[in-house]
Design a protein around this motif. Sequence first.
Motif, PDB file in Angstrom:
ATOM      1  N   HIS A 126       0.866  -1.179   0.000  1.00  0.00           N
ATOM      2  CA  HIS A 126       0.000   0.000   0.000  1.00  0.00           C
ATOM      3  C   HIS A 126       0.904   1.230   0.000  1.00  0.00           C
ATOM      4  N   PRO A 127       0.969   1.960  -1.115  1.00  0.00           N
ATOM      5  CA  PRO A 127       1.898   3.084  -1.201  1.00  0.00           C
ATOM      6  C   PRO A 127       1.573   4.248  -0.282  1.00  0.00           C
ATOM      7  N   ARG A 128       0.332   4.307   0.230  1.00  0.00           N
ATOM      8  CA  ARG A 128      -0.059   5.471   1.025  1.00  0.00           C
ATOM      9  C   ARG A 128      -0.571   5.113   2.414  1.00  0.00           C
ATOM     10  N   ALA A 129      -0.343   3.890   2.899  1.00  0.00           N
ATOM     11  CA  ALA A 129      -0.964   3.546   4.184  1.00  0.00           C
ATOM     12  C   ALA A 129      -0.242   2.433   4.936  1.00  0.00           C
ATOM     13  N   THR A 130      -0.259   2.562   6.249  1.00  0.00           N
ATOM     14  CA  THR A 130       0.051   1.454   7.144  1.00  0.00           C
ATOM     15  C   THR A 130      -1.231   0.668   7.361  1.00  0.00           C
ATOM     16  N   GLU A 131      -1.107  -0.642   7.538  1.00  0.00           N
ATOM     17  CA  GLU A 131      -2.278  -1.508   7.721  1.00  0.00           C
ATOM     18  C   GLU A 131      -2.189  -2.240   9.049  1.00  0.00           C
ATOM     19  N   ILE A 132      -3.298  -2.312   9.757  1.00  0.00           N
ATOM     20  CA  ILE A 132      -3.393  -3.145  10.952  1.00  0.00           C
ATOM     21  C   ILE A 132      -4.487  -4.171  10.714  1.00  0.00           C
ATOM     22  N   LEU A 133      -4.126  -5.443  10.813  1.00  0.00           N
ATOM     23  CA  LEU A 133      -4.999  -6.552  10.453  1.00  0.00           C
ATOM     24  C   LEU A 133      -5.441  -7.304  11.699  1.00  0.00           C
ATOM     25  N   THR A 134      -6.732  -7.624  11.783  1.00  0.00           N
ATOM     26  CA  THR A 134      -7.284  -8.417  12.879  1.00  0.00           C
ATOM     27  C   THR A 134      -7.949  -9.658  12.307  1.00  0.00           C
ATOM     28  N   VAL A 135      -7.580 -10.830  12.809  1.00  0.00           N
ATOM     29  CA  VAL A 135      -8.187 -12.081  12.353  1.00  0.00           C
ATOM     30  C   VAL A 135      -9.507 -12.295  13.084  1.00  0.00           C
ATOM     31  N   LEU A 136     -10.587 -12.454  12.313  1.00  0.00           N
ATOM     32  CA  LEU A 136     -11.906 -12.690  12.894  1.00  0.00           C
ATOM     33  C   LEU A 136     -12.245 -14.171  12.980  1.00  0.00           C
ATOM     34  N   GLU A 137     -11.830 -14.916  11.965  1.00  0.00           N
ATOM     35  CA  GLU A 137     -12.096 -16.353  11.936  1.00  0.00           C
ATOM     36  C   GLU A 137     -10.917 -17.068  11.281  1.00  0.00           C
ATOM     37  N   GLY A 138     -10.580 -18.249  11.796  1.00  0.00           N
ATOM     38  CA  GLY A 138      -9.560 -19.074  11.172  1.00  0.00           C
ATOM     39  C   GLY A 138      -8.146 -18.699  11.578  1.00  0.00           C
ATOM     40  N   THR A 139      -7.208 -19.136  10.754  1.00  0.00           N
ATOM     41  CA  THR A 139      -5.777 -18.931  10.985  1.00  0.00           C
ATOM     42  C   THR A 139      -5.145 -18.337   9.737  1.00  0.00           C
ATOM     43  N   LEU A 140      -4.215 -17.410   9.926  1.00  0.00           N
ATOM     44  CA  LEU A 140      -3.492 -16.816   8.804  1.00  0.00           C
ATOM     45  C   LEU A 140      -1.998 -16.840   9.082  1.00  0.00           C
ATOM     46  N   TYR A 141      -1.238 -17.079   8.027  1.00  0.00           N
ATOM     47  CA  TYR A 141       0.213 -16.905   8.068  1.00  0.00           C
ATOM     48  C   TYR A 141       0.483 -15.591   7.342  1.00  0.00           C
ATOM     49  N   ALA A 142       1.036 -14.611   8.064  1.00  0.00           N
ATOM     50  CA  ALA A 142       1.204 -13.269   7.505  1.00  0.00           C
ATOM     51  C   ALA A 142       2.627 -12.784   7.700  1.00  0.00           C
ATOM     52  N   GLY A 143       3.073 -11.926   6.788  1.00  0.00           N
ATOM     53  CA  GLY A 143       4.421 -11.390   6.934  1.00  0.00           C
ATOM     54  C   GLY A 143       4.682 -10.237   5.991  1.00  0.00           C
ATOM     55  N   PHE A 144       5.811  -9.566   6.216  1.00  0.00           N
ATOM     56  CA  PHE A 144       6.244  -8.474   5.335  1.00  0.00           C
ATOM     57  C   PHE A 144       7.761  -8.480   5.222  1.00  0.00           C
ATOM     58  N   VAL A 145       8.269  -7.781   4.208  1.00  0.00           N
ATOM     59  CA  VAL A 145       9.703  -7.715   3.938  1.00  0.00           C
ATOM     60  C   VAL A 145      10.157  -6.268   4.043  1.00  0.00           C
ATOM     61  N   THR A 146      11.250  -6.040   4.761  1.00  0.00           N
ATOM     62  CA  THR A 146      11.771  -4.678   4.897  1.00  0.00           C
ATOM     63  C   THR A 146      12.432  -4.231   3.596  1.00  0.00           C
ATOM     64  N   SER A 147      12.715  -2.943   3.504  1.00  0.00           N
ATOM     65  CA  SER A 147      13.283  -2.367   2.288  1.00  0.00           C
ATOM     66  C   SER A 147      14.763  -2.723   2.128  1.00  0.00           C
ATOM     67  N   SER A 155       7.528 -12.589   9.907  1.00  0.00           N
ATOM     68  CA  SER A 155       6.260 -13.294   9.711  1.00  0.00           C
ATOM     69  C   SER A 155       5.742 -13.855  11.022  1.00  0.00           C
ATOM     70  N   LYS A 156       4.450 -14.206  11.010  1.00  0.00           N
ATOM     71  CA  LYS A 156       3.800 -14.700  12.219  1.00  0.00           C
ATOM     72  C   LYS A 156       2.559 -15.503  11.814  1.00  0.00           C
ATOM     73  N   VAL A 157       2.283 -16.578  12.564  1.00  0.00           N
ATOM     74  CA  VAL A 157       1.018 -17.297  12.412  1.00  0.00           C
ATOM     75  C   VAL A 157       0.002 -16.629  13.321  1.00  0.00           C
ATOM     76  N   LEU A 158      -1.117 -16.207  12.753  1.00  0.00           N
ATOM     77  CA  LEU A 158      -2.133 -15.459  13.481  1.00  0.00           C
ATOM     78  C   LEU A 158      -3.381 -16.308  13.671  1.00  0.00           C
ATOM     79  N   ASN A 159      -3.904 -16.294  14.872  1.00  0.00           N
ATOM     80  CA  ASN A 159      -5.145 -16.991  15.175  1.00  0.00           C
ATOM     81  C   ASN A 159      -6.264 -15.987  15.450  1.00  0.00           C
ATOM     82  N   LYS A 160      -7.466 -16.485  15.619  1.00  0.00           N
ATOM     83  CA  LYS A 160      -8.632 -15.635  15.842  1.00  0.00           C
ATOM     84  C   LYS A 160      -8.367 -14.645  16.983  1.00  0.00           C
TER      85      LYS A 160
END
Length: 239
Positions: A126-147, A155-160
């Motif tokens: 997202h070129p113009r925004a920081t994002e904060i994500l909340t898991v509502l249902e299930g499991t997600l594997y999420a991550g980002f790469v620095t410049s 990265s992190k495994v996220l649960n509900k």
Amino acid sequence: AKKDSCFEKRKTQMASSSYFLVIALLALASWQTMASDPSPLQDFCVAENSSHVLVNGFVCKDPKDVKAEDFFLAAKLDMPRDTNTNKVGSNVTLINVMRLPGLNTLGISLARIDYAPLGENPPHAHPRATEILTVLEGTLYAGFVTSNPDNKFLSKVLNKGDVFVFPEGLIHFQFNPNPYKPAVAIAALSSQNPGAITIANAVFGSKPAISDDVLAKAFQVEKNTVDWLQAQFWADNHN
């Protein structure tokens, strides 16, 4: 006595210079902590989408004509979205200023993200925004790469109920590792129009296509590999 007077004068000048240097540094630090979108200068600036005037954002509707509906959208974010419309198995429902005019100049937007089993929201930025994500249902594997030059992968495994932050402009993703159950997340973004650059779509699905000579050199692969990737149907998972 004259010598003492000159010394005191120079001392006063040095103190004055130091004071203004501190003020300048504080002003610079304050500027660097501003959000992506500018702070509003009035209670609201509801977007006037019919205007042909081009500004950084949208022209304000006359406050006398503003209604509660300008700040309301029956988005039905409680309803599941179809995740079978693209190969990546995800569906992003973005609520930005184009859908909710009252967001204009307020520096915030919202998205519901649905993931099929083994579905993903592929690497994007997202070129113009920081994002904060909340898991509502299930499991997600999420991550980002620095410049550059480190390109550190976090990265992190996220649960509900878990929350994860993706800093502005950095490439990030979410993947549902469960082969049987879908997942759902809500994301808040620090811009009324955060934008999204899906890396694969932008690189291999650009119109017109980027030269395969350029991409073969950039990715250190054969040109026929680039040609095959460019021939794929790079569907957008945003609605």
